[in-house]
Design a protein around this motif. Structure first.
Motif, mmCIF file in Angstrom:
data_model
loop_
_atom_site.group_PDB
_atom_site.id
_atom_site.type_symbol
_atom_site.label_atom_id
_atom_site.label_comp_id
_atom_site.label_asym_id
_atom_site.label_seq_id
_atom_site.Cartn_x
_atom_site.Cartn_y
_atom_site.Cartn_z
ATOM 1 N N GLU A 161 25.403 18.424 -30.727
ATOM 2 C CA GLU A 161 25.482 17.257 -29.858
ATOM 3 C C GLU A 161 26.626 16.359 -30.308
ATOM 4 N N CYS A 219 26.214 18.428 -25.308
ATOM 5 C CA CYS A 219 25.482 19.363 -26.163
ATOM 6 C C CYS A 219 25.971 20.765 -25.821
ATOM 7 N N TRP A 246 17.406 16.737 -22.276
ATOM 8 C CA TRP A 246 17.665 15.690 -23.255
ATOM 9 C C TRP A 246 16.365 14.943 -23.530
ATOM 10 N N ARG A 282 14.661 11.857 -26.346
ATOM 11 C CA ARG A 282 15.052 10.781 -27.268
ATOM 12 C C ARG A 282 13.827 10.322 -28.057
ATOM 13 N N TYR A 314 19.043 10.846 -29.718
ATOM 14 C CA TYR A 314 18.957 11.713 -28.549
ATOM 15 C C TYR A 314 19.121 13.166 -28.998
ATOM 16 N N CYS A 326 19.066 17.346 -27.848
ATOM 17 C CA CYS A 326 19.240 18.354 -26.817
ATOM 18 C C CYS A 326 18.256 19.492 -27.079
#
Length: 122
Positions: A6, A22, A36, A38, A93, A95
């Protein structure tokens, strides 16, 4: 083995924008969904946005109208354009990608990236 890298996180003022990327690499035959997530301090990891191989997207209510997910299948890369950022978007965040490996028996895989930090603050 499938690896995810990422990039694009950082510090931004409220109302600003960032674009996360990503890239998946390794023994990949095909990729299904690219998502995605978080995780904010003290909170559980949550789904932010996802996109299927056919281009169907879904978003968390909290980011609808502000974030846009897209993917480049030729580059095995997924993007997250984040606009009108708010302090509550501050998080790491991650991926997540799933698909099939290019091994002889096409084993499925589900891989996570190491995360990229986004901080929204004045």
């Amino acid at each position: 083995q499938v690896q995810l890298v990422e990039s694009g996180g950082g510090l931004v003022q409220p109302g600003g924008s960032l674009r996360l990327s990503c890239a998946a690499s390794g023994s990949i035959f095909s990729i299904y969904s690219m998502d995605w997530y978080r995780q904010a301090p003290g909170k559980q990891r949550e789904l932010v946005a996802g996109i299927t191989s056919g281009g169907t997207t879904n978003y968390a209510d909290s980011v609808k109208g502000r974030f846009t997910i897209s993917r480049d299948n030729g580059k095995n890369t997924v993007y997250l354009q984040m606009n009108s950022l708010k302090p509550e978007d501050t998080a790491v965040y991650y991926c997540n990608v799933d698909g099939l490996t290019s091994t002889s028996d096409f084993l499925p895989f589900n891989s996570w990236g190491p995360g990229t930090r986004v901080t929204v603050s004045s």
